[in-house]
Structures are given as C-alpha cells and as structure tokens.
Design a protein around this motif. Structure first.
Motif, PDB file in Angstrom:
ATOM      1  N   ARG A   1       0.848  -1.195   0.000  1.00  0.00           N
ATOM      2  CA  ARG A   1       0.000   0.000   0.000  1.00  0.00           C
ATOM      3  C   ARG A   1       0.881   1.242   0.000  1.00  0.00           C
ATOM      4  O   ARG A   1       2.020   1.217   0.435  1.00  0.00           O
ATOM      5  CB  ARG A   1      -0.879   0.005   1.238  1.00  0.00           C
ATOM      6  N   GLY A   2       0.322   2.324  -0.488  1.00  0.00           N
ATOM      7  CA  GLY A   2       1.009   3.612  -0.427  1.00  0.00           C
ATOM      8  C   GLY A   2       2.136   3.757  -1.438  1.00  0.00           C
ATOM      9  O   GLY A   2       3.058   4.535  -1.235  1.00  0.00           O
ATOM     10  N   LEU A   3       2.092   3.011  -2.526  1.00  0.00           N
ATOM     11  CA  LEU A   3       3.113   3.110  -3.568  1.00  0.00           C
ATOM     12  C   LEU A   3       2.853   4.380  -4.376  1.00  0.00           C
ATOM     13  O   LEU A   3       1.766   4.573  -4.917  1.00  0.00           O
ATOM     14  CB  LEU A   3       3.037   1.874  -4.466  1.00  0.00           C
ATOM     15  N   ASP A   4       3.835   5.244  -4.458  1.00  0.00           N
ATOM     16  CA  ASP A   4       3.623   6.504  -5.178  1.00  0.00           C
ATOM     17  C   ASP A   4       3.544   6.256  -6.687  1.00  0.00           C
ATOM     18  O   ASP A   4       3.975   5.232  -7.197  1.00  0.00           O
ATOM     19  CB  ASP A   4       4.720   7.524  -4.829  1.00  0.00           C
ATOM     20  N   ASP A   5       2.967   7.223  -7.384  1.00  0.00           N
ATOM     21  CA  ASP A   5       2.720   7.072  -8.824  1.00  0.00           C
ATOM     22  C   ASP A   5       4.007   6.913  -9.624  1.00  0.00           C
ATOM     23  O   ASP A   5       4.057   6.162 -10.595  1.00  0.00           O
ATOM     24  CB  ASP A   5       1.927   8.270  -9.350  1.00  0.00           C
ATOM     25  N   GLU A   6       5.045   7.637  -9.248  1.00  0.00           N
ATOM     26  CA  GLU A   6       6.323   7.568  -9.971  1.00  0.00           C
ATOM     27  C   GLU A   6       6.929   6.164  -9.867  1.00  0.00           C
ATOM     28  O   GLU A   6       7.394   5.604 -10.860  1.00  0.00           O
ATOM     29  CB  GLU A   6       7.300   8.605  -9.412  1.00  0.00           C
ATOM     30  N   THR A   7       6.907   5.598  -8.670  1.00  0.00           N
ATOM     31  CA  THR A   7       7.452   4.245  -8.479  1.00  0.00           C
ATOM     32  C   THR A   7       6.635   3.225  -9.263  1.00  0.00           C
ATOM     33  O   THR A   7       7.183   2.336  -9.905  1.00  0.00           O
ATOM     34  CB  THR A   7       7.460   3.882  -6.984  1.00  0.00           C
ATOM     35  N   ARG A   8       5.308   3.373  -9.232  1.00  0.00           N
ATOM     36  CA  ARG A   8       4.444   2.453  -9.984  1.00  0.00           C
ATOM     37  C   ARG A   8       4.725   2.547 -11.477  1.00  0.00           C
ATOM     38  O   ARG A   8       4.791   1.545 -12.178  1.00  0.00           O
ATOM     39  CB  ARG A   8       2.978   2.765  -9.699  1.00  0.00           C
ATOM     40  N   ALA A   9       4.898   3.774 -11.980  1.00  0.00           N
ATOM     41  CA  ALA A   9       5.164   3.957 -13.405  1.00  0.00           C
ATOM     42  C   ALA A   9       6.508   3.325 -13.791  1.00  0.00           C
ATOM     43  O   ALA A   9       6.612   2.665 -14.824  1.00  0.00           O
ATOM     44  CB  ALA A   9       5.158   5.447 -13.744  1.00  0.00           C
ATOM     45  N   ARG A  10       7.527   3.523 -12.958  1.00  0.00           N
ATOM     46  CA  ARG A  10       8.834   2.931 -13.253  1.00  0.00           C
ATOM     47  C   ARG A  10       8.763   1.404 -13.216  1.00  0.00           C
ATOM     48  O   ARG A  10       9.395   0.730 -14.017  1.00  0.00           O
ATOM     49  CB  ARG A  10       9.880   3.442 -12.270  1.00  0.00           C
ATOM     50  N   LEU A  11       8.000   0.875 -12.268  1.00  0.00           N
ATOM     51  CA  LEU A  11       7.832  -0.573 -12.176  1.00  0.00           C
ATOM     52  C   LEU A  11       7.123  -1.110 -13.421  1.00  0.00           C
ATOM     53  O   LEU A  11       7.510  -2.140 -13.972  1.00  0.00           O
ATOM     54  CB  LEU A  11       7.046  -0.929 -10.917  1.00  0.00           C
ATOM     55  N   ARG A  12       6.105  -0.397 -13.867  1.00  0.00           N
ATOM     56  CA  ARG A  12       5.374  -0.807 -15.069  1.00  0.00           C
ATOM     57  C   ARG A  12       6.294  -0.821 -16.285  1.00  0.00           C
ATOM     58  O   ARG A  12       6.285  -1.761 -17.081  1.00  0.00           O
ATOM     59  CB  ARG A  12       4.186   0.131 -15.305  1.00  0.00           C
ATOM     60  N   ILE A  13       7.133   0.197 -16.423  1.00  0.00           N
ATOM     61  CA  ILE A  13       8.066   0.279 -17.552  1.00  0.00           C
ATOM     62  C   ILE A  13       9.100  -0.841 -17.469  1.00  0.00           C
ATOM     63  O   ILE A  13       9.397  -1.511 -18.459  1.00  0.00           O
ATOM     64  CB  ILE A  13       8.740   1.664 -17.593  1.00  0.00           C
TER      65      ILE A  13
END
Length: 81
Positions: A7-19
């Motif tokens: 929980r609480g994963l910021d958008d930037e980290t999520r985007a980098r993980l997705r990439i």
C-alpha cells in the motif's frame, strides 16, 4: 505461497515498475517477484573452490612450494610394449 499487498506506492514508483516490467516482458507482479528474489537471495561465491581452500589454509603457512630445478632437457616418453 504467500500473498503480499503493498500500500502507499507513489505514482512515480508504480510507473517505473510498469516500464521495467514491460522491458522484461513480465507483469508488474512478476517483476516485483523477480526484484525481491534478486535482492534477497545470497549471491554466488565470487571466488572458486581453489581460492577458498587457499584462504582457509593460508593462516597456517607452508602453502608455498618451490618449483623443481629444470636441469635436464625434456625427453620423449618411452612406452613398454
């Protein structure tokens, strides 16, 4: 097999993980598993068996050997028939 919720994963980290997951051809979940596995598993030894043996016995000394004298010229092997 365990389940983990982050929980609480910021958008930037999520985007980098997705990439990163897309670059490796994996889902985000599979990418997180691979990252955790790589970070938490012990690394293989950087040295080989001979280096480990040398390090173990180096403290007691006596591991250095003098090469034999090379006074004679090499000769061909003789095989008995």
């Amino acid at each position: 097999m365990a389940t983990l919720t982050v929980r609480g994963l910021d958008d930037e980290t999520r985007a980098r993980l997705r990439i990163r997951a897309a670059q490796h051809g994996r889902s985000m979940e599979a990418e997180v598993r691979a990252i955790l596995h790589d970070l938490l598993m012990p690394a293989p030894p950087a040295r080989g068996l001979g280096s480990h043996i040398h390090a173990r016995f180096a403290a007691i000394g006596g591991g250095e050997l003098e090469p034999p004298a090379r006074d004679e010229a090499p000769r061909a092997a003789v095989f008995d028939e």
